[in-house]
Write an enzyme that holds these catalytic residues in place. Sequence first.
Site, short mmCIF file in Angstrom:
data_model
loop_
_atom_site.label_atom_id
_atom_site.label_comp_id
_atom_site.label_asym_id
_atom_site.label_seq_id
_atom_site.Cartn_x
_atom_site.Cartn_y
_atom_site.Cartn_z
N ASP A 144 -72.07 4.01 19.32
CA ASP A 144 -72.83 5.27 19.27
C ASP A 144 -74.19 5.10 19.95
O ASP A 144 -75.23 5.51 19.42
CB ASP A 144 -73.01 5.72 17.82
CG ASP A 144 -73.35 7.22 17.73
OD1 ASP A 144 -73.16 7.94 18.72
OD2 ASP A 144 -73.81 7.65 16.66
N GLY A 196 -83.66 12.81 6.85
CA GLY A 196 -82.42 13.13 7.54
C GLY A 196 -81.28 13.37 6.58
O GLY A 196 -81.29 12.88 5.44
N GLY A 241 -76.81 14.14 6.71
CA GLY A 241 -75.58 14.34 7.46
C GLY A 241 -74.43 14.62 6.52
O GLY A 241 -74.62 14.85 5.31
N GLY A 242 -73.23 14.60 7.07
CA GLY A 242 -72.06 14.91 6.26
C GLY A 242 -71.73 13.86 5.23
O GLY A 242 -71.04 14.15 4.24
N PHE A 243 -72.24 12.63 5.44
CA PHE A 243 -71.86 11.54 4.53
C PHE A 243 -73.04 10.93 3.79
O PHE A 243 -72.88 9.94 3.10
CB PHE A 243 -71.14 10.44 5.30
CG PHE A 243 -69.87 10.91 5.95
CD1 PHE A 243 -68.86 11.49 5.20
CD2 PHE A 243 -69.69 10.79 7.31
CE1 PHE A 243 -67.69 11.92 5.79
CE2 PHE A 243 -68.52 11.22 7.91
CZ PHE A 243 -67.52 11.80 7.15
N GLY A 244 -74.22 11.52 3.92
CA GLY A 244 -75.32 10.95 3.18
C GLY A 244 -76.68 11.49 3.57
O GLY A 244 -76.79 12.38 4.42
N LYS A 291 -80.94 4.64 2.81
CA LYS A 291 -79.79 5.47 3.16
C LYS A 291 -78.92 5.62 1.93
O LYS A 291 -78.48 4.63 1.33
CB LYS A 291 -78.99 4.83 4.31
CG LYS A 291 -79.68 4.92 5.65
CD LYS A 291 -78.75 4.49 6.78
CE LYS A 291 -79.40 4.71 8.14
NZ LYS A 291 -78.47 4.37 9.25
N THR A 325 -81.01 10.32 4.23
CA THR A 325 -81.91 9.23 4.59
C THR A 325 -83.32 9.57 4.12
O THR A 325 -83.77 10.71 4.29
CB THR A 325 -81.91 8.99 6.11
OG1 THR A 325 -80.57 8.77 6.56
CG2 THR A 325 -82.74 7.77 6.47
#
Length: 378
Positions: free
Chosen positions: A163, A41, A43-46, A65, A48
């Site tokens: 979330d 995975g 995303g914008g901040f990291g 992560k 996985t």
Amino acid sequence: MSYCLNPHCSKPENPDDVKFCLTCGTKLLLKERYRATKPIGQGGFGRTFLAVDEDKPSKPPCVIKQFYPQAQGTNTVQKAIELFNQEAVQLDELGQHPQIPALLAYCTQDDRQYLVQEFINGLNLAQELANRGAFNEIQIRQLLKDLLTVLQFCHTKQVIHRDIKPENIIRRGSDNKLVIVDFGAAKSTAGEALNRTGTSIGSPEYVAPEQMRGRAIFASDLYSLGVTCINLLTGRSPFDSYDTHNAAWVWRQYLQNPISNDLGNIIDKMVETIPSRRYQTTDAVIKDLNIQSPAVIPPTIISQPVKQNLPTSPPAVVPQTPSQLEKELLELKTQFTGGKVQPQNVTPQPSVSTNNPPQKDAVDKDLEEMKAKFLGNG
């Protein structure tokens, strides 16, 4: 295979028996223990990664992560750092629950932050919905009972997940239990006012209105869980189950399987847009679920996927009890024979038996036939 954690490495794949990347020389083992095997995975901040714990003989799987913000702007990056650190703290406090991934490690290596947590093997509910179709009432009730206790644990620790959505709920393959993951958006309420304006975090389709304004409360998680149920029952985006013109949920008309009105009313109360009209605690929802268990729900009280105008059934005829019928027949007999009507609260005395009992007369025979018809024996 070993996968290089350097985000700038041109060839991150490596054999699993080396300790340094053959392309860029980056150390492959995190904390001399955790080896990334493949990315799962980003995303914008990291990013996985699926990984293995080399320190244990069985080399159990785990998740790495990596904090790697790609967004621009000092404030945005700083907020991302806070969220990443926050997730580590939350998992450390909450990871003792069997339905929350345990935190295995939290460290900095090569000027990048890492978080290692338990790997939950199974499909998330979004994948389950795509593979198996819409949920039914039994599945939703079990889901609520499973997850409400997990949220109850989080809220007791003063943590709001913020979330809750199908993608963040995994059905663990080993025991079929539902596990809540991704506490990156979780927020601790300890030491601060619950209604203090904060940052709007969460998935827009599932987030509560007050959370969109940065004022998340415990009931915000209940809202998101209710919307999750709507998605799983309808197979549609929650946006498509809400009538914006009338500010009302219309999810019942898109049901794939019929559900009881009791469950429908519970979900409706969970997704009330005005927080004061919503369930305030997990205990309140659990109480209503236990009261309205499937065993006590009348089968005729259901919400249909499509409204139907069914004909009204005639009222059922309540059969008379034998005692009432016998009294009325006794009165009828006395009228035919000219005798006196016996009071209803007096039981007629049995006739004295003789060696040659008399034959029943015609009135007795007629009354016996009427009695048999009324009792359904004729």
